[in-house]
Write an enzyme that holds these catalytic residues in place. Structure first.
Site, PDB file in Angstrom:
ATOM      1  N   TYR A 138     -52.085  27.886   6.688  1.00  0.00           N
ATOM      2  CA  TYR A 138     -52.122  27.488   8.098  1.00  0.00           C
ATOM      3  C   TYR A 138     -52.137  25.963   8.238  1.00  0.00           C
ATOM      4  O   TYR A 138     -51.445  25.392   9.079  1.00  0.00           O
ATOM      5  CB  TYR A 138     -53.361  28.102   8.744  1.00  0.00           C
ATOM      6  CG  TYR A 138     -53.509  27.892  10.225  1.00  0.00           C
ATOM      7  CD1 TYR A 138     -52.625  28.452  11.133  1.00  0.00           C
ATOM      8  CD2 TYR A 138     -54.585  27.147  10.727  1.00  0.00           C
ATOM      9  CE1 TYR A 138     -52.788  28.280  12.498  1.00  0.00           C
ATOM     10  CE2 TYR A 138     -54.764  26.974  12.086  1.00  0.00           C
ATOM     11  CZ  TYR A 138     -53.866  27.534  12.968  1.00  0.00           C
ATOM     12  OH  TYR A 138     -54.035  27.358  14.323  1.00  0.00           O
ATOM     13  N   LYS A 178     -49.220  23.847  10.154  1.00  0.00           N
ATOM     14  CA  LYS A 178     -49.530  23.062  11.354  1.00  0.00           C
ATOM     15  C   LYS A 178     -49.306  21.565  11.130  1.00  0.00           C
ATOM     16  O   LYS A 178     -48.884  20.856  12.048  1.00  0.00           O
ATOM     17  CB  LYS A 178     -50.966  23.338  11.804  1.00  0.00           C
ATOM     18  CG  LYS A 178     -51.160  24.712  12.435  1.00  0.00           C
ATOM     19  CD  LYS A 178     -50.283  24.910  13.658  1.00  0.00           C
ATOM     20  CE  LYS A 178     -50.636  26.151  14.449  1.00  0.00           C
ATOM     21  NZ  LYS A 178     -49.776  26.348  15.635  1.00  0.00           N
TER      22      LYS A 178
END
Length: 231
Positions: free
Chosen positions: A155, A159
């Site tokens: 993640y 991001k």
């Protein structure tokens, strides 16, 4: 701010922050293409927007594949005649520490967040440049991509990558009158509900009560409505 006559796509907008973005854009006058992998969620989101006097249509499909990006853009144009705004919000989590993370854990998160943002923005920009009417690209980041979070290698990478792409797109799209920005929300969501540190704030938001002042004033931790206003 009036968005009358504008058309927006919001990925991952069947629930949570994405739904808040779609509802606020519709409240301001934009027609919205709602997207989620859950058909019931997209149908409910469209119904909620229409019940409030807005206009919306659903596309139930996972972001990542180019075919989904093409469907989102073609749906916007077919139903509403144009495309002005894209908000890339769709996401999934597969949290685990580095030494336990599988290839599938990594690939699934990167495909939805990073590749999904890339393919959807690429397709939207192709249309916007051809239409020669400018546009707005808004990609949703995360504090994890800026600072890291235990158990979120996949993640965090995705991001952080989104921010890097958006910085590049802002340079590439300027001449076409298309702006590209990242919004990094720090708010009560289904994702932050799993973080014990934010539990009291998330409970208050779910109950419709004011958040404890510490969260809002000291941490800058807000609500879906706070982020939707910025978007």
């Amino acid at each position: 701010m009036s968005l009358d006559g504008k058309v927006a796509i919001v990925t991952g907008s069947g629930r949570g922050l994405g739904l808040a973005y779609a509802q606020e854009l519709a409240r301001r006058g934009a027609s919205v293409v709602v997207n989620d992998v859950d058909a019931r969620a997209t149908a409910d989101a469209v119904a909620a927007i229409e019940a409030s006097g807005g206009r919306a249509v659903a596309v139930t499909a996972p972001v990542g594949p180019t075919e989904t990006a093409q469907e989102l853009v073609s749906t916007a144009v077919a139903h509403f005649g144009r495309l002005d705004i894209l908000v890339t919000n769709a996401g999934v989590l597969r949290d685990t520490v580095l030494w336990k993370m599988t290839d599938d854990d990594f690939d699934t998160v990167v495909t939805v967040h990073l590749r999904g943002t890339f393919t959807t923005v690429r397709e939207a920009v192709r249309h916007m440049r051809q239409a020669d009417a400018g546009g707005r690209i808004i990609c949703i980041g995360s504090p994890t991509g800026q600072r890291g979070t235990f158990g979120q290698t996949n993640y965090a990478a995705a991001k952080a990558g989104i921010v890097g792409m958006v910085r590049t797109w802002a340079l590439e799209l300027k001449r076409a009158g298309i702006t590209a920005n990242t919004v990094v929300p720090v708010a009560a969501t289904a994702m932050t509900a799993t973080v014990p540190y934010f539990a009291a704030a998330v409970r208050a938001e779910a109950a419709g009560e004011p958040m404890p002042a510490f969260f809002r004033h000291d941490l800058g931790f807000g609500t879906a409505a706070d982020v939707a206003g910025l978007v």
